[in-house]
Design a protein around this motif. Structure first.
Motif, mmCIF file in Angstrom:
data_model
loop_
_atom_site.group_PDB
_atom_site.id
_atom_site.type_symbol
_atom_site.label_atom_id
_atom_site.label_comp_id
_atom_site.label_asym_id
_atom_site.label_seq_id
_atom_site.Cartn_x
_atom_site.Cartn_y
_atom_site.Cartn_z
ATOM 1 N N SER A 54 0.823 -1.182 0.037
ATOM 2 C CA SER A 54 -0.001 -0.007 -0.047
ATOM 3 C C SER A 54 0.885 1.235 0.059
ATOM 4 O O SER A 54 0.636 2.253 -0.713
ATOM 5 C CB SER A 54 -0.923 0.023 1.275
ATOM 6 O OG SER A 54 -1.691 -1.179 1.279
ATOM 7 N N ALA A 55 1.748 1.289 0.742
ATOM 8 C CA ALA A 55 2.814 2.251 0.986
ATOM 9 C C ALA A 55 3.522 2.653 -0.449
ATOM 10 O O ALA A 55 3.661 3.838 -0.884
ATOM 11 C CB ALA A 55 3.793 2.317 1.988
ATOM 12 N N LEU A 56 3.972 1.391 -0.928
ATOM 13 C CA LEU A 56 4.771 1.549 -2.417
ATOM 14 C C LEU A 56 3.816 2.435 -3.483
ATOM 15 O O LEU A 56 4.060 3.017 -4.321
ATOM 16 C CB LEU A 56 5.331 0.397 -2.900
ATOM 17 C CG LEU A 56 6.615 -0.488 -1.979
ATOM 18 C CD1 LEU A 56 7.049 -1.624 -2.276
ATOM 19 C CD2 LEU A 56 7.462 0.795 -2.052
ATOM 20 N N THR A 57 2.354 1.588 -3.427
ATOM 21 C CA THR A 57 1.423 1.897 -4.351
ATOM 22 C C THR A 57 1.125 3.604 -4.330
ATOM 23 O O THR A 57 1.162 4.377 -5.048
ATOM 24 C CB THR A 57 0.088 1.229 -4.308
ATOM 25 O OG1 THR A 57 0.507 -0.087 -4.351
ATOM 26 C CG2 THR A 57 -0.807 1.653 -5.224
ATOM 27 N N GLY A 58 1.156 3.929 -2.768
ATOM 28 C CA GLY A 58 0.897 5.367 -2.693
ATOM 29 C C GLY A 58 1.913 6.263 -3.184
ATOM 30 O O GLY A 58 1.818 7.398 -3.886
ATOM 31 N N LEU A 59 3.102 5.529 -3.007
ATOM 32 C CA LEU A 59 4.333 6.632 -3.608
ATOM 33 C C LEU A 59 4.445 6.662 -5.211
ATOM 34 O O LEU A 59 4.774 7.516 -5.481
ATOM 35 C CB LEU A 59 5.696 5.857 -3.056
ATOM 36 C CG LEU A 59 5.916 6.150 -1.515
ATOM 37 C CD1 LEU A 59 7.265 5.515 -1.237
ATOM 38 C CD2 LEU A 59 6.204 7.801 -1.307
ATOM 39 N N ILE A 60 3.868 5.441 -5.646
ATOM 40 C CA ILE A 60 3.818 5.547 -7.224
ATOM 41 C C ILE A 60 2.957 6.383 -7.685
ATOM 42 O O ILE A 60 3.149 7.307 -8.962
ATOM 43 C CB ILE A 60 3.730 4.033 -7.566
ATOM 44 C CG1 ILE A 60 4.841 3.248 -7.169
ATOM 45 C CG2 ILE A 60 3.501 4.142 -9.132
ATOM 46 C CD1 ILE A 60 4.778 1.802 -7.575
ATOM 47 N N VAL A 61 1.970 6.390 -7.040
ATOM 48 C CA VAL A 61 0.463 7.292 -7.342
ATOM 49 C C VAL A 61 1.264 8.739 -7.242
ATOM 50 O O VAL A 61 0.769 9.681 -8.388
ATOM 51 C CB VAL A 61 -0.859 6.831 -6.746
ATOM 52 C CG1 VAL A 61 -1.762 7.966 -6.893
ATOM 53 C CG2 VAL A 61 -1.164 5.541 -6.943
ATOM 54 N N LEU A 62 1.678 9.201 -6.171
ATOM 55 C CA LEU A 62 2.244 10.655 -6.078
ATOM 56 C C LEU A 62 3.058 10.769 -7.078
ATOM 57 O O LEU A 62 3.191 12.092 -7.702
ATOM 58 C CB LEU A 62 2.870 10.621 -4.563
ATOM 59 C CG LEU A 62 1.867 10.693 -3.454
ATOM 60 C CD1 LEU A 62 2.441 10.689 -2.248
ATOM 61 C CD2 LEU A 62 0.783 11.773 -3.459
ATOM 62 N N ALA A 63 4.243 9.881 -7.238
ATOM 63 C CA ALA A 63 5.084 10.357 -8.340
ATOM 64 C C ALA A 63 4.516 10.556 -9.797
ATOM 65 O O ALA A 63 4.884 11.527 -10.458
ATOM 66 C CB ALA A 63 6.184 9.022 -8.510
#
Length: 328
Positions: A54-63
């Motif tokens: 979930s954290a990695l997905t959030g970072l990818i979405v922000l990027a």
């Protein structure tokens, strides 16, 4: 108005004059409840893998959001109309993403509904829960009542809802009226997929073609069975169904598991008397049929109560007959 529980002695005059009525316990339901297994919830651990993803997905979405914003700003600096075009495309992409998420949520919700109905039916049959069985039948009517193949069965089932009081009979009638036509469609789909896999494997020149078509046929078969029984799986819903089907299948090894399985299915020595390519095609077709039967059990909203569960011979009998004819 409900009365408080009281204790009586057997020599109490109230028992003799009939003012107190003694009702025997429903021993059949009690015995069934005592024999039912009580599930024990496993100890839940911290879902660290889920938190990480979930954290990695959030970072990818922000990027991605920052990259799109920078792109729109750069295009607007070059030409304002380019910036507006990029903004419109971003809005269309966001709308499509929301539609995709909505479809996935609906698909998973329908799969969970079917799983919940199957689990509730097992519990209702175990303890003879009449009210629970009636609620399950009502949900099945909502799920399949609008289909053309279930119109007559739904009418007969609704007319008999109040006349049937036994949980087994109620669910068995729902199985016969609503699920029997769907079971026939599912068996035809499994037989067709097994036949196609067997034919393509027998004539294909490369092993990679065999593997690719077997995977393609399994994916298409699983989606077909899910739609037959009311599921509408998206990407994540399909992966969830596939995992459940493979867990149900519980078969070790790959699609080609050796000549011993073929000899067990077709008879001792039969595999040695037919061509290797035909034997491989029959084996892959049988494995596809076994996967289809496992997927049928996963997609079906009720366990098999009075209807006979399909066997490998019901959906792949033609393959066995073809192999026996070739060996003769």
């Amino acid at each position: 108005m409900s009365r408080q529980p009281r204790a009586f002695r057997f020599d109490d005059p109230s028992l003799a004059d009939g003012s107190v009525v003694v009702t025997e316990e429903p021993f059949d339901a009690i015995e069934a409840a005592e024999g039912a297994a009580v599930p024990v919830a496993e100890r839940r651990r911290a879902p660290w893998l889920g938190i990480l993803l979930s954290a990695l997905t959030g970072l990818i979405v922000l990027a991605l959001g920052l990259a799109v914003e920078k792109l729109i700003v750069d295009l607007y600096a070059v030409a304002p109309w380019l910036g507006w075009v990029a903004l419109g495309l971003a809005a269309v992409a966001a709308l499509a993403f929301l539609a995709f998420i909505g479809r996935e949520v609906r698909g998973i919700w329908r799969e969970q509904t079917i799983e919940r109905l199957r689990e509730a039916a097992v519990d209702a049959l175990a303890v003879k829960d009449h009210k629970g069985a009636k609620a399950i039948v009502s949900e099945l009517l909502n799920l399949y009542g609008g289909r053309a193949s279930a119109v007559r069965g739904s009418a007969r089932l609704m007319n008999a809802m109040e006349e049937i009081i036994d949980a087994d009979d109620r669910l068995a009638m729902a199985e016969r009226e609503l699920l029997a036509p769907l079971d026939a469609q599912a068996k035809r789909a499994i037989a067709g997929a097994a036949k196609q896999v067997s034919l393509v494997t027998a004539v294909s020149p490369r092993a990679i073609v065999d593997v690719a078509f077997v995977i393609f046929a399994a994916v298409r078969l699983l989606r077909t069975l899910a739609r037959i029984y009311g599921g509408r799986p998206g990407l994540f819903g399909f992966l969830r169904l596939a995992k459940a089907a493979f867990n149900h299948l519980a078969v070790t090894g790959g699609m080609a598991v050796g000549d011993s399985l073929l000899q067990q299915v077709l008879g001792l020595g039969l595999a040695a008397r037919i061509s290797a390519k035909l034997g491989e095609g029959v084996l892959n077709g049988l494995m596809t049929a076994r996967f289809g039967l496992a997927a049928l059990s996963v997609c079906r909203p009720l366990p098999f109560i009075r209807e006979e569960a399909p066997k490998i011979g019901d959906v792949a009998g033609e393959l066995i007959g073809r192999a026996e004819a070739s060996a003769a």
